[in-house]
Design a protein around this motif. Sequence first.
Motif, PDB file in Angstrom:
ATOM      1  N   SER A 292       0.591  -1.033   0.382  1.00  0.00           N
ATOM      2  CA  SER A 292      -0.156  -0.266  -0.324  1.00  0.00           C
ATOM      3  C   SER A 292       0.844   1.297  -0.182  1.00  0.00           C
ATOM      4  O   SER A 292       0.478   2.218  -0.668  1.00  0.00           O
ATOM      5  CB  SER A 292      -0.867  -0.008   1.044  1.00  0.00           C
ATOM      6  OG  SER A 292      -1.807  -0.983   1.433  1.00  0.00           O
ATOM      7  N   LEU A 295       2.501   1.704  -3.276  1.00  0.00           N
ATOM      8  CA  LEU A 295       1.218   2.038  -4.542  1.00  0.00           C
ATOM      9  C   LEU A 295       0.736   3.568  -4.377  1.00  0.00           C
ATOM     10  O   LEU A 295       0.654   4.150  -4.589  1.00  0.00           O
ATOM     11  CB  LEU A 295       0.446   0.825  -4.925  1.00  0.00           C
ATOM     12  CG  LEU A 295       0.404  -0.680  -5.177  1.00  0.00           C
ATOM     13  CD1 LEU A 295      -0.414  -1.141  -5.664  1.00  0.00           C
ATOM     14  CD2 LEU A 295       1.324  -0.280  -6.614  1.00  0.00           C
ATOM     15  N   GLN A 296       1.523   4.182  -2.944  1.00  0.00           N
ATOM     16  CA  GLN A 296       1.115   5.075  -2.381  1.00  0.00           C
ATOM     17  C   GLN A 296      -0.257   5.203  -1.773  1.00  0.00           C
ATOM     18  O   GLN A 296      -1.334   6.984  -2.335  1.00  0.00           O
ATOM     19  CB  GLN A 296       0.674   6.842  -3.308  1.00  0.00           C
ATOM     20  CG  GLN A 296       2.793   5.951  -3.585  1.00  0.00           C
ATOM     21  CD  GLN A 296       3.498   7.753  -4.900  1.00  0.00           C
ATOM     22  OE1 GLN A 296       2.382   8.262  -4.810  1.00  0.00           O
ATOM     23  NE2 GLN A 296       4.495   7.548  -4.907  1.00  0.00           N
ATOM     24  N   ARG A 297      -0.894   4.708  -1.824  1.00  0.00           N
ATOM     25  CA  ARG A 297      -2.559   4.475  -1.261  1.00  0.00           C
ATOM     26  C   ARG A 297      -1.968   4.718   0.452  1.00  0.00           C
ATOM     27  O   ARG A 297      -3.586   5.341   0.874  1.00  0.00           O
ATOM     28  CB  ARG A 297      -3.000   2.673  -1.333  1.00  0.00           C
ATOM     29  CG  ARG A 297      -2.990   2.423  -2.645  1.00  0.00           C
ATOM     30  CD  ARG A 297      -3.912   1.275  -2.713  1.00  0.00           C
ATOM     31  NE  ARG A 297      -4.198   0.206  -3.908  1.00  0.00           N
ATOM     32  CZ  ARG A 297      -3.726  -1.192  -3.897  1.00  0.00           C
ATOM     33  NH1 ARG A 297      -3.630  -1.863  -3.316  1.00  0.00           N
ATOM     34  NH2 ARG A 297      -4.081  -0.942  -5.360  1.00  0.00           N
ATOM     35  N   ARG A 299      -0.021   6.895   2.625  1.00  0.00           N
ATOM     36  CA  ARG A 299       1.117   8.537   3.011  1.00  0.00           C
ATOM     37  C   ARG A 299       2.129   8.294   3.581  1.00  0.00           C
ATOM     38  O   ARG A 299       1.266   8.595   4.906  1.00  0.00           O
ATOM     39  CB  ARG A 299       0.445   9.468   2.271  1.00  0.00           C
ATOM     40  CG  ARG A 299       0.134   8.900   0.446  1.00  0.00           C
ATOM     41  CD  ARG A 299      -0.122  10.454  -0.059  1.00  0.00           C
ATOM     42  NE  ARG A 299      -1.307   9.816  -0.947  1.00  0.00           N
ATOM     43  CZ  ARG A 299      -0.334  10.428  -2.621  1.00  0.00           C
ATOM     44  NH1 ARG A 299       1.231  10.164  -2.366  1.00  0.00           N
ATOM     45  NH2 ARG A 299      -0.213  10.285  -3.700  1.00  0.00           N
TER      46      ARG A 299
END
Length: 541
Positions: A292, A295-297, A299
Amino acid sequence: MRIIGFVAAALLALLLAATPSGSVEPGQAPATKAPEQPPAFVTLDGRKVIEIRAAVGAQTPQQMARRGSQSLAQIASDYAISPDQLVLREAPPYTEIGLFRGGRFVIKLAVDERNANLFQQSRQELAQRYLEQIRASIKRYRSTHRGQDWLRGTALALLTLGGYVLWLRGQLALNRRLAAWIHAPANPRLDGVQIGGSELLAADQERTLLDLLRRGVNAVVLAVVSYLFIPLFLGLFPPTQAVSETLKAQILRLISGALNAFVASIPDLITLALILAFTVVLVRASNAWFRSIELQRLRLSWFYPEWARPTARLVAIMILLGGLVFAYPYVPGTSSKAFQGAGLFLGVLAALGSSAVASNLIGGLMLTYTRAYQEGDRVKINDTIGIVEDTALLTTRLRTPWNELVNIPNATVLGASIVNYTLARRELGKPVVIAATVTIGYDVPWRQVHQLMLDAAHATAGISQELPAFVLQTSLNDFHISYELNACVENVDTYRLTFSGLLAAIQDQFAAAGVEILSPGYHAIRNGNRSTVPKVTGQDG
Protein backbone atom coordinates in the motif's frame (compact mmCIF):
# COMPACT_ATOMS: atom_id res chain seq x y z
CA MET A 1 19.07 -98.56 39.99
CA ARG A 2 16.65 -96.21 41.75
CA ILE A 3 19.55 -94.01 42.90
CA ILE A 4 21.05 -93.94 39.40
CA GLY A 5 17.64 -92.90 38.02
CA PHE A 6 17.38 -90.06 40.50
CA VAL A 7 20.91 -88.86 39.65
CA ALA A 8 20.13 -88.97 35.93
CA ALA A 9 16.87 -87.11 36.52
CA ALA A 10 18.68 -84.39 38.46
CA LEU A 11 21.26 -83.95 35.71
CA LEU A 12 18.54 -83.73 33.04
CA ALA A 13 16.63 -81.26 35.17
CA LEU A 14 19.65 -79.01 35.35
CA LEU A 15 20.30 -79.53 31.64
CA LEU A 16 16.78 -78.70 30.42
CA ALA A 17 15.49 -76.45 33.20
CA ALA A 18 13.35 -74.06 31.24
CA THR A 19 10.47 -71.72 30.89
CA PRO A 20 8.09 -71.30 27.97
CA SER A 21 9.34 -69.43 24.88
CA GLY A 22 8.85 -65.72 24.17
CA SER A 23 5.09 -65.86 25.07
CA VAL A 24 5.40 -65.46 28.86
CA GLU A 25 2.11 -65.25 30.70
CA PRO A 26 1.23 -61.75 31.94
CA GLY A 27 0.82 -62.89 35.54
CA GLN A 28 4.21 -64.54 35.75
CA ALA A 29 6.50 -62.98 38.35
CA PRO A 30 10.22 -62.52 37.83
CA ALA A 31 12.76 -64.88 39.28
CA THR A 32 13.63 -64.49 42.94
CA LYS A 33 17.34 -64.74 42.25
CA ALA A 34 19.30 -63.31 39.32
CA PRO A 35 21.08 -65.94 37.22
CA GLU A 36 24.82 -66.17 37.51
CA GLN A 37 25.23 -66.69 33.74
CA PRO A 38 23.31 -65.26 30.79
CA PRO A 39 20.31 -67.43 29.88
CA ALA A 40 20.18 -69.62 26.79
CA PHE A 41 17.25 -71.12 24.91
CA VAL A 42 16.40 -74.58 23.64
CA THR A 43 15.07 -73.99 20.14
CA LEU A 44 13.19 -75.94 17.53
CA ASP A 45 13.28 -74.81 13.91
CA GLY A 46 14.68 -71.46 15.00
CA ARG A 47 11.97 -70.76 17.59
CA LYS A 48 12.63 -70.44 21.31
CA VAL A 49 11.05 -73.20 23.38
CA ILE A 50 12.81 -73.48 26.75
CA GLU A 51 14.93 -71.00 28.68
CA ILE A 52 17.93 -72.27 30.62
CA ARG A 53 18.88 -69.98 33.45
CA ALA A 54 21.33 -72.03 35.50
CA ALA A 55 23.88 -74.76 34.95
CA VAL A 56 25.99 -76.97 37.20
CA GLY A 57 29.46 -78.27 36.79
CA ALA A 58 31.70 -77.09 33.97
CA GLN A 59 28.85 -76.76 31.45
CA THR A 60 27.38 -73.48 30.38
CA PRO A 61 23.73 -72.71 29.62
CA GLN A 62 24.68 -72.38 25.95
CA GLN A 63 26.09 -75.93 25.86
CA MET A 64 22.98 -77.31 27.57
CA ALA A 65 20.71 -75.41 25.19
CA ARG A 66 22.56 -76.81 22.18
CA ARG A 67 22.18 -80.40 23.39
CA GLY A 68 18.55 -79.90 24.33
CA SER A 69 17.81 -78.43 20.88
CA GLN A 70 19.34 -81.49 19.20
CA SER A 71 17.26 -83.87 21.33
CA LEU A 72 14.03 -81.94 20.70
CA ALA A 73 14.70 -81.85 16.95
CA GLN A 74 15.12 -85.64 16.90
CA ILE A 75 11.77 -86.19 18.64
CA ALA A 76 9.96 -83.68 16.39
CA SER A 77 11.32 -85.23 13.18
CA ASP A 78 10.36 -88.77 14.24
CA TYR A 79 6.73 -88.93 13.09
CA ALA A 80 6.35 -92.33 14.81
CA ILE A 81 6.37 -90.51 18.15
CA SER A 82 3.11 -88.82 19.08
CA PRO A 83 3.24 -85.64 21.18
CA ASP A 84 0.75 -87.27 23.54
CA GLN A 85 3.40 -89.88 24.40
CA LEU A 86 5.20 -87.19 26.36
CA VAL A 87 3.79 -87.46 29.91
CA LEU A 88 4.52 -86.45 33.49
CA ARG A 89 5.53 -88.75 36.32
CA GLU A 90 5.96 -87.90 39.96
CA ALA A 91 9.24 -89.09 41.41
CA PRO A 92 9.75 -86.96 44.54
CA PRO A 93 11.67 -84.73 44.91
CA TYR A 94 11.27 -84.38 41.10
CA THR A 95 8.49 -84.17 38.60
CA GLU A 96 9.71 -85.96 35.48
CA ILE A 97 8.80 -85.28 31.86
CA GLY A 98 9.48 -88.30 29.71
CA LEU A 99 8.51 -90.33 26.67
CA PHE A 100 6.19 -93.30 27.36
CA ARG A 101 6.82 -95.71 24.51
CA GLY A 102 6.55 -99.51 24.31
CA GLY A 103 5.54 -99.75 27.94
CA ARG A 104 8.69 -97.95 29.02
CA PHE A 105 9.12 -94.45 30.42
CA VAL A 106 12.22 -92.65 29.12
CA ILE A 107 12.95 -89.51 31.10
CA LYS A 108 13.70 -86.35 29.11
CA LEU A 109 13.34 -83.59 31.68
CA ALA A 110 13.07 -83.34 35.43
CA VAL A 111 11.85 -80.35 37.46
CA ASP A 112 12.78 -79.87 41.10
CA GLU A 113 11.75 -77.36 43.73
CA ARG A 114 14.79 -75.16 43.09
CA ASN A 115 13.89 -74.71 39.42
CA ALA A 116 10.27 -74.07 40.30
CA ASN A 117 11.23 -71.42 42.85
CA LEU A 118 13.11 -69.50 40.15
CA PHE A 119 9.71 -68.78 38.57
CA GLN A 120 7.76 -68.63 41.86
CA GLN A 121 5.65 -71.62 40.88
CA SER A 122 5.18 -75.09 42.28
CA ARG A 123 7.11 -77.99 40.83
CA GLN A 124 3.99 -79.57 39.29
CA GLU A 125 2.82 -76.27 37.69
CA LEU A 126 6.16 -75.61 36.08
CA ALA A 127 6.47 -79.19 34.81
CA GLN A 128 2.95 -79.05 33.32
CA ARG A 129 3.76 -75.83 31.50
CA TYR A 130 7.00 -77.29 30.15
CA LEU A 131 5.09 -80.31 28.88
CA GLU A 132 2.45 -78.22 27.11
CA GLN A 133 5.05 -76.07 25.44
CA ILE A 134 7.10 -79.02 24.22
CA ARG A 135 3.98 -80.67 22.77
CA ALA A 136 2.93 -77.41 21.08
CA SER A 137 6.36 -76.92 19.50
CA ILE A 138 6.35 -80.48 18.10
CA LYS A 139 2.83 -80.07 16.65
CA ARG A 140 3.72 -76.73 15.10
CA TYR A 141 6.89 -78.17 13.57
CA ARG A 142 5.07 -81.10 11.99
CA SER A 143 2.18 -78.95 10.71
CA THR A 144 4.56 -76.79 8.71
CA HIS A 145 6.88 -79.44 7.29
CA ARG A 146 4.48 -81.45 5.19
CA GLY A 147 4.85 -81.85 1.43
CA GLN A 148 1.70 -79.87 0.71
CA ASP A 149 3.07 -77.02 2.83
CA TRP A 150 6.12 -76.88 0.60
CA LEU A 151 3.99 -76.87 -2.53
CA ARG A 152 1.71 -74.16 -1.20
CA GLY A 153 4.70 -72.09 -0.05
CA THR A 154 6.36 -72.39 -3.44
CA ALA A 155 3.19 -71.30 -5.28
CA LEU A 156 2.66 -68.36 -2.96
CA ALA A 157 6.34 -67.42 -3.25
CA LEU A 158 6.09 -67.33 -7.05
CA LEU A 159 2.92 -65.24 -6.83
CA THR A 160 4.53 -62.86 -4.32
CA LEU A 161 7.67 -62.56 -6.45
CA GLY A 162 5.55 -61.72 -9.50
CA GLY A 163 3.71 -59.02 -7.56
CA TYR A 164 7.02 -57.58 -6.37
CA VAL A 165 8.35 -57.46 -9.94
CA LEU A 166 5.17 -55.71 -11.14
CA TRP A 167 5.40 -53.19 -8.33
CA LEU A 168 9.09 -52.62 -9.08
CA ARG A 169 8.34 -51.88 -12.74
CA GLY A 170 5.55 -49.48 -11.76
CA GLN A 171 7.80 -47.71 -9.26
CA LEU A 172 10.57 -47.27 -11.83
CA ALA A 173 8.07 -46.02 -14.44
CA LEU A 174 6.66 -43.47 -11.99
CA ASN A 175 10.18 -42.35 -11.14
CA ARG A 176 10.95 -41.78 -14.83
CA ARG A 177 7.75 -39.76 -15.29
CA LEU A 178 8.61 -37.57 -12.31
CA ALA A 179 12.10 -37.00 -13.71
CA ALA A 180 10.65 -35.99 -17.09
CA TRP A 181 8.17 -33.62 -15.38
CA ILE A 182 10.93 -31.96 -13.33
CA HIS A 183 13.25 -31.48 -16.30
CA ALA A 184 10.51 -30.37 -18.72
CA PRO A 185 11.66 -26.98 -20.12
CA ALA A 186 8.13 -25.53 -20.30
CA ASN A 187 6.92 -26.36 -16.79
CA PRO A 188 5.12 -23.26 -15.42
CA ARG A 189 4.96 -24.66 -11.89
CA LEU A 190 8.74 -24.65 -11.48
CA ASP A 191 9.60 -20.97 -11.70
CA GLY A 192 11.63 -20.59 -8.49
CA VAL A 193 10.80 -19.96 -4.84
CA GLN A 194 10.23 -16.48 -3.50
CA ILE A 195 9.81 -15.36 0.11
CA GLY A 196 8.81 -11.85 0.96
CA GLY A 197 9.49 -10.68 -2.60
CA SER A 198 13.05 -12.05 -2.56
CA GLU A 199 14.02 -14.92 -4.82
CA LEU A 200 15.12 -17.70 -2.49
CA LEU A 201 15.68 -20.28 -5.24
CA ALA A 202 15.99 -19.84 -8.98
CA ALA A 203 14.11 -22.16 -11.32
CA ASP A 204 17.23 -24.23 -12.09
CA GLN A 205 18.06 -24.55 -8.40
CA GLU A 206 14.50 -25.62 -7.65
CA ARG A 207 14.69 -28.29 -10.35
CA THR A 208 18.00 -29.55 -8.95
CA LEU A 209 16.61 -29.82 -5.41
CA LEU A 210 13.45 -31.56 -6.62
CA ASP A 211 15.54 -34.01 -8.63
CA LEU A 212 17.66 -34.83 -5.57
CA LEU A 213 14.48 -35.27 -3.53
CA ARG A 214 13.05 -37.56 -6.21
CA ARG A 215 16.14 -39.74 -6.20
CA GLY A 216 16.23 -39.93 -2.41
CA VAL A 217 12.54 -40.82 -2.05
CA ASN A 218 12.81 -43.40 -4.83
CA ALA A 219 15.80 -45.07 -3.13
CA VAL A 220 14.11 -45.06 0.29
CA VAL A 221 10.85 -46.51 -1.05
CA LEU A 222 12.72 -49.24 -2.94
CA ALA A 223 14.73 -50.15 0.18
CA VAL A 224 11.69 -50.18 2.50
CA VAL A 225 9.45 -52.24 0.21
CA SER A 226 12.27 -54.67 -0.56
CA TYR A 227 12.95 -55.08 3.16
CA LEU A 228 9.24 -55.74 3.80
CA PHE A 229 9.21 -58.27 0.96
CA ILE A 230 12.03 -60.36 2.47
CA PRO A 231 10.16 -61.60 5.61
CA LEU A 232 7.01 -62.12 3.55
CA PHE A 233 8.95 -64.30 1.10
CA LEU A 234 10.86 -66.21 3.76
CA GLY A 235 7.71 -66.88 5.77
CA LEU A 236 6.35 -69.06 2.97
CA PHE A 237 8.96 -71.82 3.51
CA PRO A 238 9.11 -73.89 6.73
CA PRO A 239 12.89 -73.71 7.39
CA THR A 240 12.96 -69.92 7.12
CA GLN A 241 9.75 -69.11 8.98
CA ALA A 242 11.63 -68.40 12.18
CA VAL A 243 13.90 -65.93 10.38
CA SER A 244 10.80 -64.36 8.85
CA GLU A 245 9.18 -63.96 12.25
CA THR A 246 12.34 -62.33 13.61
CA LEU A 247 12.40 -59.84 10.75
CA LYS A 248 8.68 -59.16 11.18
CA ALA A 249 9.24 -58.51 14.88
CA GLN A 250 11.97 -56.03 14.05
CA ILE A 251 9.73 -54.26 11.53
CA LEU A 252 6.86 -54.18 14.01
CA ARG A 253 9.14 -52.73 16.68
CA LEU A 254 10.35 -50.10 14.24
CA ILE A 255 6.81 -49.20 13.17
CA SER A 256 5.61 -49.22 16.76
CA GLY A 257 8.47 -46.98 17.81
CA ALA A 258 7.76 -44.59 14.94
CA LEU A 259 4.04 -44.48 15.78
CA ASN A 260 4.77 -43.92 19.45
CA ALA A 261 7.20 -41.14 18.60
CA PHE A 262 4.62 -39.59 16.27
CA VAL A 263 1.88 -39.75 18.88
CA ALA A 264 4.21 -38.29 21.49
CA SER A 265 5.15 -35.44 19.12
CA ILE A 266 1.57 -34.53 18.17
CA PRO A 267 1.41 -31.62 20.68
CA ASP A 268 4.71 -30.26 19.33
CA LEU A 269 3.50 -30.67 15.73
CA ILE A 270 0.30 -28.75 16.54
CA THR A 271 2.40 -25.98 18.09
CA LEU A 272 4.62 -25.93 14.98
CA ALA A 273 1.57 -25.66 12.74
CA LEU A 274 0.23 -22.74 14.77
CA ILE A 275 3.60 -20.94 14.70
CA LEU A 276 3.86 -21.51 10.94
CA ALA A 277 0.33 -20.23 10.33
CA PHE A 278 0.91 -17.17 12.50
CA THR A 279 4.22 -16.46 10.71
CA VAL A 280 2.60 -16.73 7.27
CA VAL A 281 -0.21 -14.38 8.33
CA LEU A 282 2.30 -11.82 9.63
CA VAL A 283 4.38 -11.98 6.44
CA ARG A 284 1.31 -11.50 4.25
CA ALA A 285 0.02 -8.64 6.39
CA SER A 286 3.44 -6.96 6.30
CA ASN A 287 3.70 -7.35 2.51
CA ALA A 288 0.19 -5.94 2.04
CA TRP A 289 0.98 -2.94 4.25
CA PHE A 290 4.22 -2.10 2.45
CA ARG A 291 2.51 -2.71 -0.90
CA SER A 292 0.00 0.00 0.00
CA ILE A 293 2.89 2.36 0.73
CA GLU A 294 4.59 1.49 -2.57
CA LEU A 295 1.39 2.21 -4.50
CA GLN A 296 0.96 5.39 -2.42
CA ARG A 297 -2.42 4.31 -1.12
CA LEU A 298 -0.92 4.90 2.31
CA ARG A 299 1.28 7.97 2.63
CA LEU A 300 3.86 8.57 5.34
CA SER A 301 5.80 11.82 5.27
CA TRP A 302 8.95 10.22 6.65
CA PHE A 303 8.87 7.06 4.49
CA TYR A 304 9.58 7.14 0.76
CA PRO A 305 7.58 4.80 -1.51
CA GLU A 306 10.73 3.28 -3.04
CA TRP A 307 11.70 2.05 0.42
CA ALA A 308 8.60 -0.10 0.64
CA ARG A 309 9.74 -3.15 -1.35
CA PRO A 310 13.22 -3.64 0.23
CA THR A 311 11.83 -2.90 3.68
CA ALA A 312 9.11 -5.49 3.10
CA ARG A 313 11.82 -8.03 2.30
CA LEU A 314 13.75 -7.19 5.46
CA VAL A 315 10.67 -7.37 7.64
CA ALA A 316 9.64 -10.69 6.05
CA ILE A 317 13.08 -12.15 6.74
CA MET A 318 12.97 -10.92 10.34
CA ILE A 319 9.51 -12.44 10.83
CA LEU A 320 10.68 -15.75 9.34
CA LEU A 321 13.76 -15.79 11.57
CA GLY A 322 11.61 -15.03 14.60
CA GLY A 323 9.22 -17.84 13.67
CA LEU A 324 12.20 -20.18 13.28
CA VAL A 325 13.51 -19.26 16.71
CA PHE A 326 10.12 -19.88 18.33
CA ALA A 327 9.55 -23.12 16.39
CA TYR A 328 12.99 -24.67 16.88
CA PRO A 329 12.37 -26.17 20.37
CA TYR A 330 9.24 -27.93 19.07
CA VAL A 331 10.89 -29.60 16.06
CA PRO A 332 11.08 -33.38 16.71
CA GLY A 333 14.63 -34.64 16.94
CA THR A 334 16.31 -31.34 17.77
CA SER A 335 17.95 -32.95 20.80
CA SER A 336 19.45 -35.81 18.77
CA LYS A 337 23.16 -36.00 18.02
CA ALA A 338 22.53 -36.04 14.25
CA PHE A 339 20.49 -32.82 14.40
CA GLN A 340 23.12 -31.14 16.55
CA GLY A 341 25.86 -32.24 14.15
CA ALA A 342 23.95 -30.83 11.18
CA GLY A 343 23.44 -27.56 13.05
CA LEU A 344 27.16 -27.37 13.81
CA PHE A 345 27.99 -27.96 10.14
CA LEU A 346 25.62 -25.21 9.02
CA GLY A 347 27.09 -22.91 11.65
CA VAL A 348 30.60 -23.50 10.30
CA LEU A 349 29.43 -22.76 6.75
CA ALA A 350 27.70 -19.58 7.92
CA ALA A 351 30.83 -18.46 9.76
CA LEU A 352 33.01 -19.05 6.70
CA GLY A 353 30.76 -17.02 4.42
CA SER A 354 29.49 -14.46 6.92
CA SER A 355 32.09 -11.79 6.13
CA ALA A 356 31.23 -11.43 2.44
CA VAL A 357 27.52 -11.87 3.04
CA ALA A 358 27.47 -9.30 5.82
CA SER A 359 29.38 -6.70 3.80
CA ASN A 360 27.07 -7.11 0.81
CA LEU A 361 23.99 -7.07 3.05
CA ILE A 362 25.06 -3.88 4.79
CA GLY A 363 25.92 -2.36 1.43
CA GLY A 364 22.47 -3.19 0.10
CA LEU A 365 20.78 -1.63 3.11
CA MET A 366 22.82 1.56 2.85
CA LEU A 367 22.17 1.88 -0.88
CA THR A 368 18.46 1.35 -0.31
CA TYR A 369 17.97 3.89 2.44
CA THR A 370 20.34 6.49 0.97
CA ARG A 371 18.16 6.34 -2.14
CA ALA A 372 21.12 6.17 -4.51
CA TYR A 373 18.89 4.51 -7.13
CA GLN A 374 15.82 2.36 -7.49
CA GLU A 375 14.52 -0.16 -9.96
CA GLY A 376 14.06 1.30 -13.44
CA ASP A 377 16.71 4.02 -13.02
CA ARG A 378 19.42 4.50 -15.63
CA VAL A 379 22.73 4.53 -13.79
CA LYS A 380 26.44 4.26 -14.33
CA ILE A 381 28.35 2.22 -11.73
CA ASN A 382 32.08 2.48 -12.37
CA ASP A 383 32.30 1.68 -16.08
CA THR A 384 28.97 -0.16 -16.35
CA ILE A 385 25.95 1.75 -17.70
CA GLY A 386 22.48 0.23 -17.65
CA ILE A 387 18.95 0.09 -16.28
CA VAL A 388 18.53 -1.15 -12.70
CA GLU A 389 16.57 -4.41 -13.04
CA ASP A 390 16.70 -5.64 -9.45
CA THR A 391 17.93 -4.30 -6.12
CA ALA A 392 18.39 -7.39 -3.96
CA LEU A 393 19.89 -7.42 -0.50
CA LEU A 394 23.20 -8.86 -1.73
CA THR A 395 23.56 -7.76 -5.36
CA THR A 396 22.36 -5.11 -7.82
CA ARG A 397 21.42 -6.26 -11.32
CA LEU A 398 21.88 -3.93 -14.32
CA ARG A 399 20.65 -4.41 -17.88
CA THR A 400 23.11 -2.82 -20.30
CA PRO A 401 22.13 -1.29 -23.67
CA TRP A 402 23.22 -4.60 -25.21
CA ASN A 403 20.65 -6.46 -23.01
CA GLU A 404 23.40 -7.96 -20.87
CA LEU A 405 22.52 -8.61 -17.25
CA VAL A 406 25.34 -7.61 -14.91
CA ASN A 407 25.23 -8.59 -11.23
CA ILE A 408 27.34 -6.27 -9.07
CA PRO A 409 27.87 -7.08 -5.35
CA ASN A 410 26.44 -4.36 -3.17
CA ALA A 411 29.74 -4.00 -1.32
CA THR A 412 31.36 -3.09 -4.66
CA VAL A 413 28.55 -0.68 -5.51
CA LEU A 414 28.89 1.03 -2.15
CA GLY A 415 32.56 1.81 -2.82
CA ALA A 416 32.01 2.86 -6.44
CA SER A 417 31.03 6.18 -7.99
CA ILE A 418 27.37 6.08 -9.03
CA VAL A 419 25.90 8.33 -11.72
CA ASN A 420 22.09 8.31 -11.73
CA TYR A 421 20.64 9.76 -14.92
CA THR A 422 17.03 9.38 -13.76
CA LEU A 423 17.22 10.92 -10.30
CA ALA A 424 17.32 14.56 -11.50
CA ARG A 425 14.02 14.33 -13.34
CA ARG A 426 12.30 12.36 -10.57
CA GLU A 427 13.56 14.28 -7.54
CA LEU A 428 14.43 17.75 -8.90
CA GLY A 429 12.09 17.96 -11.87
CA LYS A 430 14.94 18.92 -14.15
CA PRO A 431 16.20 17.20 -17.30
CA VAL A 432 19.62 15.61 -17.74
CA VAL A 433 22.11 17.56 -19.86
CA ILE A 434 24.37 15.91 -22.40
CA ALA A 435 27.56 17.56 -23.67
CA ALA A 436 29.28 17.18 -27.04
CA THR A 437 32.72 18.72 -27.62
CA VAL A 438 34.31 19.66 -30.97
CA THR A 439 37.50 21.55 -31.87
CA ILE A 440 37.43 24.27 -34.54
CA GLY A 441 40.30 26.27 -35.94
CA TYR A 442 40.99 29.89 -35.06
CA ASP A 443 40.09 31.01 -38.57
CA VAL A 444 36.37 30.33 -37.96
CA PRO A 445 34.48 33.01 -35.99
CA TRP A 446 33.31 31.73 -32.66
CA ARG A 447 29.80 33.22 -33.10
CA GLN A 448 29.37 31.15 -36.26
CA VAL A 449 30.47 28.02 -34.39
CA HIS A 450 27.99 28.72 -31.60
CA GLN A 451 25.16 29.15 -34.05
CA LEU A 452 26.01 25.98 -35.97
CA MET A 453 26.06 23.93 -32.76
CA LEU A 454 22.77 25.39 -31.54
CA ASP A 455 21.20 24.64 -34.91
CA ALA A 456 22.40 21.04 -34.57
CA ALA A 457 20.72 20.82 -31.15
CA HIS A 458 17.43 22.12 -32.56
CA ALA A 459 17.58 19.62 -35.43
CA THR A 460 18.13 16.56 -33.16
CA ALA A 461 15.18 14.40 -32.13
CA GLY A 462 15.06 13.71 -28.38
CA ILE A 463 16.53 17.06 -27.34
CA SER A 464 14.24 18.86 -24.90
CA GLN A 465 13.40 22.53 -25.35
CA GLU A 466 12.54 22.80 -21.67
CA LEU A 467 15.88 24.52 -21.09
CA PRO A 468 17.60 26.20 -24.05
CA ALA A 469 20.81 24.65 -25.35
CA PHE A 470 24.01 26.62 -24.87
CA VAL A 471 27.63 26.47 -25.99
CA LEU A 472 30.74 26.87 -23.87
CA GLN A 473 34.30 27.49 -25.06
CA THR A 474 36.27 25.26 -22.77
CA SER A 475 39.82 25.57 -24.06
CA LEU A 476 42.09 27.67 -26.32
CA ASN A 477 44.47 25.07 -27.68
CA ASP A 478 47.57 25.50 -29.79
CA PHE A 479 45.88 24.92 -33.13
CA HIS A 480 42.15 25.02 -32.39
CA ILE A 481 39.44 25.99 -29.90
CA SER A 482 37.30 23.50 -27.90
CA TYR A 483 33.56 24.16 -28.03
CA GLU A 484 31.12 22.26 -25.78
CA LEU A 485 27.43 22.00 -26.71
CA ASN A 486 25.09 21.40 -23.76
CA ALA A 487 21.53 20.26 -24.42
CA CYS A 488 18.78 18.61 -22.36
CA VAL A 489 17.53 15.09 -23.04
CA GLU A 490 13.82 14.41 -23.05
CA ASN A 491 14.10 10.73 -22.05
CA VAL A 492 17.20 9.30 -20.35
CA ASP A 493 16.25 5.82 -21.55
CA THR A 494 17.19 6.98 -25.09
CA TYR A 495 20.30 8.78 -23.85
CA ARG A 496 22.75 7.01 -26.16
CA LEU A 497 20.49 7.28 -29.22
CA THR A 498 19.95 11.00 -28.63
CA PHE A 499 23.66 11.61 -28.13
CA SER A 500 24.46 9.79 -31.37
CA GLY A 501 21.85 11.85 -33.24
CA LEU A 502 23.31 15.06 -31.81
CA LEU A 503 26.81 14.20 -33.04
CA ALA A 504 25.42 13.39 -36.49
CA ALA A 505 23.55 16.72 -36.61
CA ILE A 506 26.74 18.63 -35.66
CA GLN A 507 28.60 16.98 -38.51
CA ASP A 508 25.82 17.87 -40.97
CA GLN A 509 25.64 21.53 -39.86
CA PHE A 510 29.37 22.10 -40.07
CA ALA A 511 29.69 20.27 -43.41
CA ALA A 512 26.88 22.37 -44.88
CA ALA A 513 28.67 25.57 -43.71
CA GLY A 514 32.02 24.37 -45.06
CA VAL A 515 33.67 24.48 -41.62
CA GLU A 516 36.29 21.87 -40.78
CA ILE A 517 36.08 20.03 -37.46
CA LEU A 518 39.68 19.67 -36.31
CA SER A 519 39.00 16.81 -33.94
CA PRO A 520 41.25 14.99 -34.26
CA GLY A 521 43.61 17.74 -35.31
CA TYR A 522 44.77 17.91 -38.94
CA HIS A 523 48.19 19.14 -40.00
CA ALA A 524 47.70 20.42 -43.58
CA ILE A 525 49.53 22.91 -45.77
CA ARG A 526 47.13 25.03 -47.82
CA ASN A 527 48.83 24.57 -51.15
CA GLY A 528 45.79 23.48 -53.03
CA ASN A 529 45.11 20.26 -51.02
CA ARG A 530 41.45 19.24 -50.75
CA SER A 531 39.59 20.33 -47.63
CA THR A 532 38.57 17.69 -45.06
CA VAL A 533 34.99 18.96 -45.09
CA PRO A 534 32.77 16.14 -46.47
CA LYS A 535 30.21 16.81 -49.13
CA VAL A 536 26.72 17.24 -47.74
CA THR A 537 24.18 14.65 -48.86
CA GLY A 538 22.35 15.86 -51.95
CA GLN A 539 25.22 18.08 -53.15
CA ASP A 540 27.29 15.37 -54.78
CA GLY A 541 28.38 16.05 -58.34
